[in-house]
Design a protein around this motif. Structure first.
Motif, PDB file in Angstrom:
ATOM      1  N   MET A  67      12.552  -4.666 -11.046  1.00  0.00           N
ATOM      2  CA  MET A  67      12.023  -4.940  -9.524  1.00  0.00           C
ATOM      3  C   MET A  67      12.027  -3.713  -9.064  1.00  0.00           C
ATOM      4  SD  MET A  67      13.527  -7.558  -6.214  1.00  0.00           S
ATOM      5  CE  MET A  67      13.095  -6.943  -4.810  1.00  0.00           C
ATOM      6  N   ASP A  68      11.118  -3.164  -8.317  1.00  0.00           N
ATOM      7  CA  ASP A  68      10.881  -2.010  -7.552  1.00  0.00           C
ATOM      8  C   ASP A  68      11.530  -2.276  -5.706  1.00  0.00           C
ATOM      9  OD1 ASP A  68      10.003  -0.627  -9.246  1.00  0.00           O
ATOM     10  OD2 ASP A  68       7.841  -0.897  -8.283  1.00  0.00           O
ATOM     11  N   VAL A  69      12.616  -1.643  -5.767  1.00  0.00           N
ATOM     12  CA  VAL A  69      13.175  -1.810  -4.374  1.00  0.00           C
ATOM     13  C   VAL A  69      12.587  -0.437  -3.542  1.00  0.00           C
ATOM     14  CG1 VAL A  69      15.200  -1.881  -2.795  1.00  0.00           C
ATOM     15  CG2 VAL A  69      14.931  -3.124  -5.121  1.00  0.00           C
ATOM     16  N   LYS A  70      11.715  -0.588  -2.535  1.00  0.00           N
ATOM     17  CA  LYS A  70      11.223   0.536  -2.153  1.00  0.00           C
ATOM     18  C   LYS A  70      11.984   1.534  -1.060  1.00  0.00           C
ATOM     19  CE  LYS A  70       7.304  -1.051  -4.081  1.00  0.00           C
ATOM     20  NZ  LYS A  70       6.862  -0.104  -5.114  1.00  0.00           N
ATOM     21  N   SER A  71      12.983   0.983  -0.432  1.00  0.00           N
ATOM     22  CA  SER A  71      13.738   2.050   0.386  1.00  0.00           C
ATOM     23  C   SER A  71      14.804   1.123   1.207  1.00  0.00           C
ATOM     24  CB  SER A  71      12.978   2.538   1.399  1.00  0.00           C
ATOM     25  OG  SER A  71      13.896   3.771   2.072  1.00  0.00           O
ATOM     26  N   THR A 126       2.491  -5.351 -15.993  1.00  0.00           N
ATOM     27  CA  THR A 126       2.791  -4.866 -14.804  1.00  0.00           C
ATOM     28  C   THR A 126       1.518  -4.655 -13.965  1.00  0.00           C
ATOM     29  OG1 THR A 126       3.551  -2.795 -13.894  1.00  0.00           O
ATOM     30  CG2 THR A 126       2.007  -2.489 -15.899  1.00  0.00           C
ATOM     31  N   GLY A 127       1.425  -3.639 -12.864  1.00  0.00           N
ATOM     32  CA  GLY A 127       0.201  -3.993 -12.235  1.00  0.00           C
ATOM     33  C   GLY A 127       0.005  -2.674 -11.228  1.00  0.00           C
ATOM     34  N   GLY A 128      -0.641  -2.699 -10.158  1.00  0.00           N
ATOM     35  CA  GLY A 128      -0.749  -4.138  -9.266  1.00  0.00           C
ATOM     36  C   GLY A 128       0.631  -4.732  -9.274  1.00  0.00           C
ATOM     37  N   GLU A 129       0.390  -6.020  -8.707  1.00  0.00           N
ATOM     38  CA  GLU A 129       1.653  -6.793  -8.493  1.00  0.00           C
ATOM     39  C   GLU A 129       1.243  -8.047  -9.069  1.00  0.00           C
ATOM     40  OE1 GLU A 129       4.781  -6.646  -7.897  1.00  0.00           O
ATOM     41  OE2 GLU A 129       4.844  -8.769  -7.965  1.00  0.00           O
ATOM     42  N   ARG A 164       0.781  -1.488  -0.034  1.00  0.00           N
ATOM     43  CA  ARG A 164      -0.057   0.015  -0.053  1.00  0.00           C
ATOM     44  C   ARG A 164       1.065   1.279   0.032  1.00  0.00           C
ATOM     45  NH1 ARG A 164      -2.951  -3.185  -1.207  1.00  0.00           N
ATOM     46  NH2 ARG A 164      -5.024  -3.803  -0.661  1.00  0.00           N
ATOM     47  N   CYS A 165       1.507   1.209  -0.702  1.00  0.00           N
ATOM     48  CA  CYS A 165       2.655   2.342  -1.057  1.00  0.00           C
ATOM     49  C   CYS A 165       1.853   3.589  -1.194  1.00  0.00           C
ATOM     50  CB  CYS A 165       3.604   2.231  -2.184  1.00  0.00           C
ATOM     51  SG  CYS A 165       4.437   0.697  -2.411  1.00  0.00           S
ATOM     52  N   PRO A 166       2.005   4.740  -0.302  1.00  0.00           N
ATOM     53  CA  PRO A 166       1.229   6.004  -0.209  1.00  0.00           C
ATOM     54  C   PRO A 166       1.377   6.742  -1.452  1.00  0.00           C
ATOM     55  CG  PRO A 166       3.097   6.173   1.220  1.00  0.00           C
ATOM     56  CD  PRO A 166       3.080   4.807   0.803  1.00  0.00           C
ATOM     57  N   TYR A 167       2.486   6.811  -2.287  1.00  0.00           N
ATOM     58  CA  TYR A 167       2.698   7.434  -3.611  1.00  0.00           C
ATOM     59  C   TYR A 167       2.383   6.645  -4.891  1.00  0.00           C
ATOM     60  CZ  TYR A 167       6.726   4.266  -3.470  1.00  0.00           C
ATOM     61  OH  TYR A 167       7.354   2.913  -3.759  1.00  0.00           O
ATOM     62  N   CYS A 168       1.817   5.378  -4.502  1.00  0.00           N
ATOM     63  CA  CYS A 168       1.354   4.720  -5.741  1.00  0.00           C
ATOM     64  C   CYS A 168       0.532   5.495  -6.567  1.00  0.00           C
ATOM     65  CB  CYS A 168       0.686   3.394  -5.485  1.00  0.00           C
ATOM     66  SG  CYS A 168       0.294   2.527  -6.737  1.00  0.00           S
ATOM     67  N   HIS A 169       0.963   5.208  -7.898  1.00  0.00           N
ATOM     68  CA  HIS A 169       0.170   6.358  -9.146  1.00  0.00           C
ATOM     69  C   HIS A 169      -0.936   5.253  -9.631  1.00  0.00           C
ATOM     70  CE1 HIS A 169       2.137  10.065  -9.089  1.00  0.00           C
ATOM     71  NE2 HIS A 169       3.387   9.570  -9.053  1.00  0.00           N
TER      72      HIS A 169
HETATM   73  S1  SF4 Z   1       1.458  -1.289  -7.289  1.00  0.00           S
HETATM   74 FE1  SF4 Z   1       3.553  -0.969  -6.859  1.00  0.00          FE
HETATM   75  S2  SF4 Z   1       3.450   1.277  -6.055  1.00  0.00           S
HETATM   76 FE2  SF4 Z   1       1.538   0.512  -6.080  1.00  0.00          FE
HETATM   77  S3  SF4 Z   1       1.143  -0.165  -4.019  1.00  0.00           S
HETATM   78 FE3  SF4 Z   1       1.766  -1.909  -5.207  1.00  0.00          FE
HETATM   79  S4  SF4 Z   1       3.739  -2.103  -5.021  1.00  0.00           S
HETATM   80 FE4  SF4 Z   1       3.321  -0.083  -4.317  1.00  0.00          FE
END
Ligand code: SF4
Length: 241
Positions: free
Chosen positions: A124-128, A74-77, A33-38
């Protein structure tokens, strides 16, 4: 035929896979639930978004035979879905290359896909830094799984990149150095500039991004550890080796 939750399709993009013209498929559902998710409408089940039947997607792709190089999933996951390998097999049967975007939370699925040689590029996204994951994802995450996915991808022999959206307050210089150390030996690290807009947590929609110069400076530091690219700033796509 299996039903896949395909909730979006971009017909042709040159931005999603460096050097390739691809169609992009968006699958719904995410465990973070990344708060900045577009893509807020893809994160939670959203019945207002209509599902695009896979048969229609395949027809669409067949019509573009010879025009596009492949498909970005892509997604989502995407890796949350047990049917993902089956879907990719059907796409590959159309002679399409496949790029997968993932948050790295399902290393077992990555192993399955790589074992069958189903993907040609992984992003792969690495969040922090690992210790800040709960702050960014806002759900409990197994950082052992994240670490495992990184190792699997690095040693896969498949082209790949690791991306971090550099969010003010959630990702700082020390986090980027810590991430780069985890990624050492990987092909590329991409620092993505944050863009305000429609975000999962509306408070992030108006967040001021870091100045581009600061991202460039940080990329110079991480490039001492692995090749680093800044994406989304004015000086886009500059590799620092
Ligand atoms: S789609 Fe990506 S950015 Fe959005 S909540 Fe899931 S992992 Fe985070």
């Amino acid at each position: 035929m299996e039903r896949y939750p395909i909730k979006g399709l971009i017909s042709a993009s040159m931005l999603d896979w460096p050097g390739r013209l691809v169609s992009v498929l968006f699958l719904s559902g995410c465990n973070f639930r990344c708060p900045y998710c577009h893509n807020p409408s893809l994160v939670k089940p959203d019945r207002s978004l209509e599902e695009i039947p896979f048969i229609a997607v395949k027809e669409f792709l067949k019509e573009r035979d010879g025009w596009i190089d492949g498909v970005c999933i892509t997604g989502g996951e995407p890796t949350l879905n047990k049917w993902l390998p089956g879907m990719i097999r059907e796409l590959r049967a159309l002679n399409l290359e496949v790029k997968l975007d993932t948050n790295g939370s399902r290393p077992q699925m990555l192993l399955e896909l790589l074992g069958e040689k189903l993907v040609d590029f992984i992003s792969m996204d690495v969040k922090s830094s690992l210790e800040r994951y709960p702050e960014v994802t806002r759900v409990p995450v197994s950082t052992d799984d994240i670490r495992r996915s990184i190792e699997i991808i690095k040693s896969s022999g498949v082209n790949h990149e690791f991306r971090c959206t550099v969010i003010p307050g959630l990702v700082e210089e020390k986090d980027l150095i810590s991430i780069a150390e985890l990624l050492q030996g990987g092909e590329a690290f991409v620092l993505q500039q944050f863009r305000p807009g429609d975000t999962l947590d509306p408070a992030f929609g108006e967040l001021e991004p870091y100045p581009d110069d600061l991202l460039n400076l940080w990329s110079e530091k991480t490039s001492n550890i692995l090749p680093t690219l800044v994406r989304g700033s004015i000086n886009v796509n500059v590799y620092r080796l």
